[in-house]
Design an enzyme around this catalytic site. Structure first.
Site, PDB file in Angstrom:
ATOM      1  N   LYS A   1       0.840  -1.191   0.000  1.00  0.00           N
ATOM      2  CA  LYS A   1       0.000   0.000   0.000  1.00  0.00           C
ATOM      3  C   LYS A   1       0.876   1.241   0.000  1.00  0.00           C
ATOM      4  CE  LYS A   1       0.620   1.960   3.341  1.00  0.00           C
ATOM      5  NZ  LYS A   1       1.869   2.552   3.953  1.00  0.00           N
TER       6      LYS A   1
ATOM      7  N   TYR B   1      -4.629   4.097   5.921  1.00  0.00           N
ATOM      8  CA  TYR B   1      -5.125   3.248   7.021  1.00  0.00           C
ATOM      9  C   TYR B   1      -6.438   3.811   7.591  1.00  0.00           C
ATOM     10  CZ  TYR B   1      -0.706   0.708   7.083  1.00  0.00           C
ATOM     11  OH  TYR B   1       0.367  -0.064   6.732  1.00  0.00           O
TER      12      TYR B   1
HETATM   13  P1  NAD Z   1      12.330   1.740   2.157  1.00  0.00           P
HETATM   14  O1  NAD Z   1      12.787   3.055   1.634  1.00  0.00           O
HETATM   15  O2  NAD Z   1      12.858   1.287   3.460  1.00  0.00           O
HETATM   16  O3  NAD Z   1      12.651   0.597   1.095  1.00  0.00           O
HETATM   17  C1  NAD Z   1      12.479   0.797  -0.285  1.00  0.00           C
HETATM   18  C2  NAD Z   1      13.401  -0.144  -1.056  1.00  0.00           C
HETATM   19  O4  NAD Z   1      13.292   0.177  -2.436  1.00  0.00           O
HETATM   20  C3  NAD Z   1      14.872   0.016  -0.672  1.00  0.00           C
HETATM   21  O5  NAD Z   1      15.469  -1.248  -0.556  1.00  0.00           O
HETATM   22  C4  NAD Z   1      15.480   0.743  -1.865  1.00  0.00           C
HETATM   23  O6  NAD Z   1      16.822   0.403  -2.103  1.00  0.00           O
HETATM   24  C5  NAD Z   1      14.590   0.260  -3.012  1.00  0.00           C
HETATM   25  N1  NAD Z   1      14.573   1.177  -4.145  1.00  0.00           N
HETATM   26  C6  NAD Z   1      14.677   0.798  -5.427  1.00  0.00           C
HETATM   27  N2  NAD Z   1      14.672   1.859  -6.226  1.00  0.00           N
HETATM   28  C7  NAD Z   1      14.578   2.940  -5.449  1.00  0.00           C
HETATM   29  C8  NAD Z   1      14.539   4.331  -5.701  1.00  0.00           C
HETATM   30  N3  NAD Z   1      14.562   4.809  -6.949  1.00  0.00           N
HETATM   31  N4  NAD Z   1      14.452   5.164  -4.655  1.00  0.00           N
HETATM   32  C9  NAD Z   1      14.392   4.706  -3.391  1.00  0.00           C
HETATM   33  N5  NAD Z   1      14.418   3.388  -3.078  1.00  0.00           N
HETATM   34  C10 NAD Z   1      14.522   2.516  -4.111  1.00  0.00           C
HETATM   35  O7  NAD Z   1      10.745   1.781   2.155  1.00  0.00           O
HETATM   36  P2  NAD Z   1       9.736   0.852   2.980  1.00  0.00           P
HETATM   37  O8  NAD Z   1       9.369   1.553   4.232  1.00  0.00           O
HETATM   38  O9  NAD Z   1      10.247  -0.517   3.024  1.00  0.00           O
HETATM   39  O10 NAD Z   1       8.443   0.932   2.048  1.00  0.00           O
HETATM   40  C11 NAD Z   1       8.328   0.159   0.860  1.00  0.00           C
HETATM   41  C12 NAD Z   1       6.845  -0.040   0.537  1.00  0.00           C
HETATM   42  O11 NAD Z   1       6.249  -0.768   1.602  1.00  0.00           O
HETATM   43  C13 NAD Z   1       6.049   1.255   0.431  1.00  0.00           C
HETATM   44  O12 NAD Z   1       5.076   1.124  -0.566  1.00  0.00           O
HETATM   45  C14 NAD Z   1       5.399   1.407   1.783  1.00  0.00           C
HETATM   46  O13 NAD Z   1       4.206   2.151   1.759  1.00  0.00           O
HETATM   47  C15 NAD Z   1       5.140  -0.043   2.132  1.00  0.00           C
HETATM   48  N6  NAD Z   1       5.075  -0.283   3.583  1.00  0.00           N
HETATM   49  C16 NAD Z   1       4.009  -0.933   4.079  1.00  0.00           C
HETATM   50  C17 NAD Z   1       3.896  -1.180   5.433  1.00  0.00           C
HETATM   51  C18 NAD Z   1       2.707  -1.938   5.952  1.00  0.00           C
HETATM   52  O14 NAD Z   1       2.544  -2.013   7.172  1.00  0.00           O
HETATM   53  N7  NAD Z   1       1.890  -2.533   5.094  1.00  0.00           N
HETATM   54  C19 NAD Z   1       4.892  -0.742   6.292  1.00  0.00           C
HETATM   55  C20 NAD Z   1       6.007  -0.091   5.767  1.00  0.00           C
HETATM   56  C21 NAD Z   1       6.086   0.136   4.400  1.00  0.00           C
END
Ligand code: NAD
Length: 368
Positions: free
Chosen positions: A141, A225
């Site tokens: 999401k 949410y």
């Molecule tokens: P994050 O920034 O920690 O991780 C993103 C990943 O994408 C990293 O490994 C990064 O290297 C990679 N990536 C690839 N290309 C990229 C670019 N151009 N710029 C930046 N990063 C790049 O993010 P996250 O918190 O893990 O979130 C990822 C997804 O998960 C989002 O859509 C977020 O909304 C979702 N999320 C959901 C929940 C939930 O409870 N359902 C919780 C946290 C995150």
């Protein structure tokens, strides 16, 4: 990296079909028969795409607790992560991909489901490529950056006869399922008002969540949410929206919303008064119905969900939400049943998110 020692599923289908050895239909394959002995697979192989916070800290550990699926592969743009993940989770070399080799997953029978956990603006491209590679897809999401992208993702999955689900873990959580029941079955009469807030303090000024092009913003991130809660408690789709946005840190919130308040009107006359923020921590859901009330506090944290209604505590076991979510999604694939939280659910939210941003701009009520 990918090596190819065994015939791919596609090659196998082609070979067996041309030799008329076996009448393997797409329907049989969709029931996930494995190549060896044509026994149904006992577990679906999941590949995580994007190994950031959520994949690394939450989903991969949850996949150690799942029963219907396991961590079969990963897709990462960071070569150093390949070895770390392979060793930590025993992932085979040939199941580790990067963004260039991603489409070759089409030939990998270990991977049944691709789980896209990338920045929001990248969801559409990687979901569509997953569907074209013949894989079922889970997408985090918010589903994408726009309604248009959500529609293209749904179409790509339909065109390739693949299932698509959104990572809305709360819909698999028992307290949440109970308040959905209380609201939708009008146990305390019709829902009149939903109050909910979801936020945390985001201190990473250089993170993509503060970048508009990457799909950042509090409404996109935590706002969904509160929006989900209003929709799943009422069981209705909002028809009109008003919204206001605020920031206390204009020096870092130059592109996206820090705090957004939004109000929804539903066809039955129910109202929702919702908040989301990257500036403050909050997590609560209060529902006022004709003849009673119910609430969850917190309502979308990873654990410790607590509830109460006019009749007393709402008490269910605490579960690993992500494990329950992925087990549910894997089961839908194995049984060839509709996903509990399909792509359309993400699309419906995105229609409201777009209306919220229009309402912030116009200062007027906007139709959804
Ligand atoms: P994050 O920034 O920690 O991780 C993103 C990943 O994408 C990293 O490994 C990064 O290297 C990679 N990536 C690839 N290309 C990229 C670019 N151009 N710029 C930046 N990063 C790049 O993010 P996250 O918190 O893990 O979130 C990822 C997804 O998960 C989002 O859509 C977020 O909304 C979702 N999320 C959901 C929940 C939930 O409870 N359902 C919780 C946290 C995150």
């Amino acid at each position: 990296m990918k090596t190819q020692s065994q015939p791919s599923r596609r090659q196998f289908i082609k070979q067996t079909a041309s030799a008329s050895v076996l009448a393997i239909t797409p329907a049989i394959w969709s029931k996930n028969i494995s190549l060896i002995g044509l026994k149904p697979k006992e577990k679906m192989g999941i590949a995580l795409v994007g190994l950031g916070y959520y994949s690394g800290q939450v989903l991969a550990p949850a996949l150690q607790e799942t029963e219907n699926c396991y961590l079969a592969g990963v897709v990462t743009g960071t070569p150093e992560k390949e070895k770390v993940w392979a060793e930590k989770y025993g992932i085979k070399d040939q199941n580790i991909y990067n963004y260039e080799t991603y489409d070759q997953i089409a030939d990998n029978d270990d991977i049944d489901i691709i789980y896209v956990v990338l920045p929001n603006s990248m969801h559409a491209e990687y979901v569509i490529r997953a569907a074209k590679a013949g894989k079922h897809v889970i997408c985090e999401k918010p589903m994408a950056s726009s309604v248009e992208e959500c529609e293209a993702m749904i179409k790509a999955c339909e065109d390739n006869n693949r299932k698509l689900s959104i990572g809305y873990r709360m819909q698999f959580e028992p307290h949440t399922q109970e308040i959905m029941r209380l609201g939708q079955e009008k146990v305390f009469g019709s829902v009149k008002l939903v109050n909910a807030g979801a936020g945390y303090r985001e201190a990473r000024a250089d993170h993509w969540k503060l970048n508009q092009e990457m799909g950042g913003g509090a409404m996109m991130d935590m706002g969904v949410y509160a929006l989900q809660a209003a929709r799943y408690v009422t069981g209705e789709e909002p028809i009109a929206v008003t919204a206001q946005s605020f920031t206390t840190r204009p020096e870092i919130f130059t592109e996206v919303d820090e705090t957004t308040m939004f109000q929804l009107e539903f066809p039955s006359g129910a109202l929702a008064n919702l908040h989301t923020s990257f500036g403050m921590g909050m997590n609560y859901l209060n529902v006022t119905a004709e003849k009673g009330w119910f609430k969850l506090d917190p309502f979308s944290a990873y654990g410790g969900i607590k509830g109460e209604s006019k009749n007393g505590p709402i008490d269910f076991p605490q579960i690993n939400q992500q494990a329950a979510q992925m087990d549910g999604q894997a089961m839908s694939v194995m049984e060839d049943k509709p996903m509990q939280v399909p792509g359309e659910e993400g699309l419906r939210d995105m229609r409201v998110v777009e209306a919220v941003y229009r309402a912030i701009e116009s200062g007027d009520q906007e139709k959804v």
